[in-house]
Design a protein around this motif. Structure first.
Motif, PDB file in Angstrom:
ATOM      1  N   ALA A 225       0.832  -1.205   0.000  1.00 41.30           N
ATOM      2  CA  ALA A 225       0.000   0.000   0.000  1.00 41.30           C
ATOM      3  C   ALA A 225       0.864   1.252   0.000  1.00 41.30           C
ATOM      4  CB  ALA A 225      -0.921  -0.013   1.217  1.00 41.30           C
ATOM      5  N   GLY A 226       1.977   1.204   0.739  1.00 40.92           N
ATOM      6  CA  GLY A 226       2.869   2.353   0.795  1.00 40.92           C
ATOM      7  C   GLY A 226       3.471   2.682  -0.557  1.00 40.92           C
ATOM      8  N   ARG A 227       3.809   1.675  -1.337  1.00 44.21           N
ATOM      9  CA  ARG A 227       4.333   1.917  -2.685  1.00 44.21           C
ATOM     10  C   ARG A 227       3.278   2.589  -3.555  1.00 44.21           C
ATOM     11  NH1 ARG A 227       7.692  -3.050  -5.132  1.00 44.21           N
ATOM     12  NH2 ARG A 227       7.952  -1.420  -6.704  1.00 44.21           N
ATOM     13  N   GLU A 228       2.026   2.200  -3.350  1.00 50.30           N
ATOM     14  CA  GLU A 228       0.929   2.804  -4.110  1.00 50.30           C
ATOM     15  C   GLU A 228       0.704   4.258  -3.699  1.00 50.30           C
ATOM     16  OE1 GLU A 228      -3.924   2.179  -4.475  1.00 50.30           O
ATOM     17  OE2 GLU A 228      -2.637   0.465  -3.979  1.00 50.30           O
ATOM     18  N   LEU A 229       0.744   4.531  -2.393  1.00 52.06           N
ATOM     19  CA  LEU A 229       0.472   5.878  -1.901  1.00 52.06           C
ATOM     20  C   LEU A 229       1.655   6.820  -2.126  1.00 52.06           C
ATOM     21  CD1 LEU A 229      -1.307   4.931   1.454  1.00 52.06           C
ATOM     22  CD2 LEU A 229      -2.388   5.953  -0.560  1.00 52.06           C
ATOM     23  N   ALA A 230       2.864   6.268  -2.177  1.00 49.31           N
ATOM     24  CA  ALA A 230       4.057   7.113  -2.292  1.00 49.31           C
ATOM     25  C   ALA A 230       4.109   7.897  -3.588  1.00 49.31           C
ATOM     26  CB  ALA A 230       5.310   6.243  -2.153  1.00 49.31           C
ATOM     27  N   VAL A 231       3.472   7.388  -4.640  1.00 53.49           N
ATOM     28  CA  VAL A 231       3.529   8.079  -5.931  1.00 53.49           C
ATOM     29  C   VAL A 231       2.561   9.253  -5.990  1.00 53.49           C
ATOM     30  CG1 VAL A 231       4.253   5.968  -7.109  1.00 53.49           C
ATOM     31  CG2 VAL A 231       1.818   6.531  -6.995  1.00 53.49           C
ATOM     32  N   ASP A 232       1.690   9.380  -5.012  1.00 55.64           N
ATOM     33  CA  ASP A 232       0.722  10.479  -4.967  1.00 55.64           C
ATOM     34  C   ASP A 232       1.277  11.570  -4.063  1.00 55.64           C
ATOM     35  OD1 ASP A 232      -1.389  12.214  -4.720  1.00 55.64           O
ATOM     36  OD2 ASP A 232      -2.880  10.692  -4.207  1.00 55.64           O
ATOM     37  N   GLY A 233       1.748  12.631  -4.645  1.00 55.33           N
ATOM     38  CA  GLY A 233       2.361  13.704  -3.875  1.00 55.33           C
ATOM     39  C   GLY A 233       1.412  14.441  -2.960  1.00 55.33           C
ATOM     40  N   SER A 234       0.088  14.269  -3.162  1.00 53.87           N
ATOM     41  CA  SER A 234      -0.872  14.959  -2.305  1.00 53.87           C
ATOM     42  C   SER A 234      -1.073  14.249  -0.970  1.00 53.87           C
ATOM     43  CB  SER A 234      -2.224  15.081  -3.027  1.00 53.87           C
ATOM     44  OG  SER A 234      -2.832  13.800  -3.185  1.00 53.87           O
ATOM     45  N   VAL A 235      -0.549  13.035  -0.832  1.00 56.53           N
ATOM     46  CA  VAL A 235      -0.721  12.286   0.416  1.00 56.53           C
ATOM     47  C   VAL A 235       0.221  12.846   1.476  1.00 56.53           C
ATOM     48  CG1 VAL A 235      -0.524  10.027   1.544  1.00 56.53           C
ATOM     49  CG2 VAL A 235      -1.416  10.191  -0.788  1.00 56.53           C
ATOM     50  N   THR A 236      -0.353  13.387   2.551  1.00 64.31           N
ATOM     51  CA  THR A 236       0.467  13.912   3.653  1.00 64.31           C
ATOM     52  C   THR A 236       0.179  13.217   4.973  1.00 64.31           C
ATOM     53  OG1 THR A 236      -1.120  15.646   4.304  1.00 64.31           O
ATOM     54  CG2 THR A 236       0.490  16.192   2.569  1.00 64.31           C
ATOM     55  N   ALA A 237      -0.896  12.386   5.057  1.00 62.48           N
ATOM     56  CA  ALA A 237      -1.242  11.733   6.315  1.00 62.48           C
ATOM     57  C   ALA A 237      -1.969  10.433   6.020  1.00 62.48           C
ATOM     58  CB  ALA A 237      -2.125  12.636   7.176  1.00 62.48           C
ATOM     59  N   VAL A 238      -1.603   9.378   6.770  1.00 57.84           N
ATOM     60  CA  VAL A 238      -2.227   8.074   6.592  1.00 57.84           C
ATOM     61  C   VAL A 238      -2.549   7.486   7.967  1.00 57.84           C
ATOM     62  CG1 VAL A 238      -2.036   5.746   5.635  1.00 57.84           C
ATOM     63  CG2 VAL A 238      -0.889   7.668   4.489  1.00 57.84           C
ATOM     64  N   PHE A 239      -3.774   7.004   8.118  1.00 58.25           N
ATOM     65  CA  PHE A 239      -4.161   6.230   9.293  1.00 58.25           C
ATOM     66  C   PHE A 239      -4.233   4.764   8.876  1.00 58.25           C
ATOM     67  CE2 PHE A 239      -8.144   4.460  11.415  1.00 58.25           C
ATOM     68  CZ  PHE A 239      -7.430   3.867  12.458  1.00 58.25           C
ATOM     69  N   ALA A 240      -3.385   3.926   9.459  1.00 58.88           N
ATOM     70  CA  ALA A 240      -3.371   2.499   9.162  1.00 58.88           C
ATOM     71  C   ALA A 240      -4.154   1.752  10.232  1.00 58.88           C
ATOM     72  CB  ALA A 240      -1.940   1.973   9.096  1.00 58.88           C
ATOM     73  N   ARG A 259       9.754  11.133   3.320  1.00 54.18           N
ATOM     74  CA  ARG A 259      10.181  11.094   4.720  1.00 54.18           C
ATOM     75  C   ARG A 259       8.975  11.109   5.662  1.00 54.18           C
ATOM     76  NH1 ARG A 259      13.572  16.378   4.697  1.00 54.18           N
ATOM     77  NH2 ARG A 259      11.676  16.935   3.559  1.00 54.18           N
ATOM     78  N   VAL A 260       9.087  10.347   6.743  1.00 55.88           N
ATOM     79  CA  VAL A 260       8.071  10.318   7.795  1.00 55.88           C
ATOM     80  C   VAL A 260       8.711  10.865   9.065  1.00 55.88           C
ATOM     81  CG1 VAL A 260       6.574   8.836   9.185  1.00 55.88           C
ATOM     82  CG2 VAL A 260       6.933   8.299   6.768  1.00 55.88           C
ATOM     83  N   PRO A 261       8.150  11.957   9.661  1.00 59.28           N
ATOM     84  CA  PRO A 261       6.882  12.600   9.314  1.00 59.28           C
ATOM     85  C   PRO A 261       7.038  13.862   8.461  1.00 59.28           C
ATOM     86  CG  PRO A 261       7.578  13.400  11.439  1.00 59.28           C
ATOM     87  CD  PRO A 261       8.663  12.451  10.958  1.00 59.28           C
ATOM     88  N   ASP A 262       8.251  14.172   7.972  1.00 59.40           N
ATOM     89  CA  ASP A 262       8.465  15.433   7.259  1.00 59.40           C
ATOM     90  C   ASP A 262       7.518  15.589   6.074  1.00 59.40           C
ATOM     91  OD1 ASP A 262      10.683  14.722   8.862  1.00 59.40           O
ATOM     92  OD2 ASP A 262      11.912  16.213   7.854  1.00 59.40           O
ATOM     93  N   ASP A 263       7.365  14.508   5.289  1.00 58.12           N
ATOM     94  CA  ASP A 263       6.507  14.553   4.107  1.00 58.12           C
ATOM     95  C   ASP A 263       5.145  13.895   4.341  1.00 58.12           C
ATOM     96  OD1 ASP A 263       8.613  15.735   2.573  1.00 58.12           O
ATOM     97  OD2 ASP A 263       9.507  13.738   2.383  1.00 58.12           O
ATOM     98  N   VAL A 264       5.148  12.792   5.072  1.00 59.25           N
ATOM     99  CA  VAL A 264       3.909  12.046   5.333  1.00 59.25           C
ATOM    100  C   VAL A 264       3.875  11.638   6.801  1.00 59.25           C
ATOM    101  CG1 VAL A 264       2.486  10.058   4.718  1.00 59.25           C
ATOM    102  CG2 VAL A 264       3.949  11.123   2.976  1.00 59.25           C
TER     103      VAL A 264
END
Length: 364
Positions: A225-240, A259-264
């Motif tokens: 899932a992280g590989r899928e979300l990483a290509v979307d630059g608008s993703v800044t927060a994820v609740f797993a 970078r976590v949490p700098d970028d996401v």
């Protein structure tokens, strides 16, 4: 072997009082209770549960139906039930089920009823449909109860909807415009509840609801899932929906240069033992497994022993958000006088009671 009459003689009380102490009945003073227990320990007395079962018509045993899995949540709840049972005077008889076996729960319940248990705990996290076996003893369900017939069905468990909402609102309170969700498999009751809590938090904050990515609880599915979300630059927060998937997600983001949490920012669920030691330490919601088990077993035993009384309502377990270094304001968020924030609020664990409405003690 010493008998109860010997304990009564040494403690200077009646045999009935000894029985009341060992049955944990009320109306026995603390001093008398201590004298009886001290006398029993001195003599090496142990109550005869077989004789009590014959006299009372009960086996002093509770059956547990649980999924046979090493996953942290179900395994931790089972351990909590086993610990709580030690204080009740009841023995546990555990029957494991297998995922994907619709007849497994019914078979497990039937097996326990044949053993004459006084009550049953259903700790079954997967929706396998209706149970066709009629049950003639009280039932405690840890979470969403399956459909079946029983004289009394009670439920206990942490409010997963509330916990998921708290986790999501933590990210929204930091300033993220929306929060993506890495969900668990939707045949699991808890995965559905966490999805519902995430949606409720977004709706309350008028946030956009991004598409849901579904995993299978494993770190490998979190990595995918992280590989899928990483290509979307608008993703800044994820609740797993659990910590294992969150850990896999963080690794995939790092491999993709996010970078976590700098970028996401990433929040997990459960507070597994390894959560403080991953890089970065994982912000998560702590599940109160022991409190849930303790309150649930107390409720079930009360119904078994006093079926004519309405049971006392179980107290709500605490809600704890454990804030670590995997969450921070989004990259575009600035703090007056300090510029863009690139680290979390604290590298130390902080946790405390949380509510779905308003700031929590950890949200400084």
């Amino acid at each position: 072997m010493p008998r109860s009459v010997d304990v009564a003689r040494l403690a200077g009380v009646s045999q009935k009082t000894v029985s009341r102490v060992f049955n944990d009945e009320p109306y026995v003073s603390a001093d008398v209770r201590r004298r009886v227990l001290d006398a029993a320990e001195q003599l090496g007395y142990r109550r005869n549960n077989a004789a009590r079962a014959l006299a009372s018509g009960r086996t002093r045993s509770i059956g547990v139906v649980t999924l046979g899995t090493a996953l942290y949540g179900p395994a931790s709840l089972l351990m909590g039930i086993e610990r709580a049972a030690r204080d009740t005077g009841y023995a546990l008889r555990v029957v494991n089920t297998m995922e994907g076996d619709p007849a497994g729960i019914a078979g497990a319940v039937e097996s326990l009823l044949e053993q004459g248990v006084d009550g049953i705990v259903i700790s079954e996290p997967i929706d396998e449909g209706e149970i066709s076996v009629p049950v003639d003893v009280p039932v405690l369900s840890c979470g969403a109860p399956p459909a079946f017939s029983a004289p009394r069905v009670m439920t206990t468990g942490a409010d997963s909807i509330l916990l998921a909402r708290v986790a999501t609102e933590h990210l929204l309170d930091l300033g993220h415009a929306t929060v993506h969700h890495l969900a668990g498999p939707q045949r699991w009751y808890s995965a559905r509840d966490r999805l519902e809590g995430w949606r409720a938090a977004l709706a309350a904050h008028a946030g956009d609801e991004p598409p849901v990515v579904e995993g299978d609880w494993s770190a490998a599915s979190g990595y995918a899932a992280g590989r899928e979300l990483a290509v979307d630059g608008s993703v800044t927060a994820v609740f797993a929906a659990n910590d294992d998937m969150a850990i896999g997600l963080i690794r995939a983001l790092a491999d993709a240069g996010r970078r976590v949490p700098d970028d996401v920012s990433v929040v997990g669920f459960d507070d597994v033992p390894v959560a403080p030691y991953v890089t970065p330490p994982l912000t998560t919601v702590r599940q109160p497994f022991d409190a849930v088990a303790r309150e649930g077993l107390k409720l079930l035993v009360q119904v078994i022993e006093q079926p004519h009384l309405d049971p006392s309502p179980a107290s709500a377990p605490p809600v704890e958000l454990v804030v670590r270094a995997s969450t921070a304001p989004p990259p575009s968020r600035t703090i007056p006088g300090r510029g863009r924030r690139t680290t979390s609020r604290s590298d130390r664990d902080t946790h405390g009671p949380a509510t779905p409405d308003g700031p929590r003690p950890t949200d400084h």
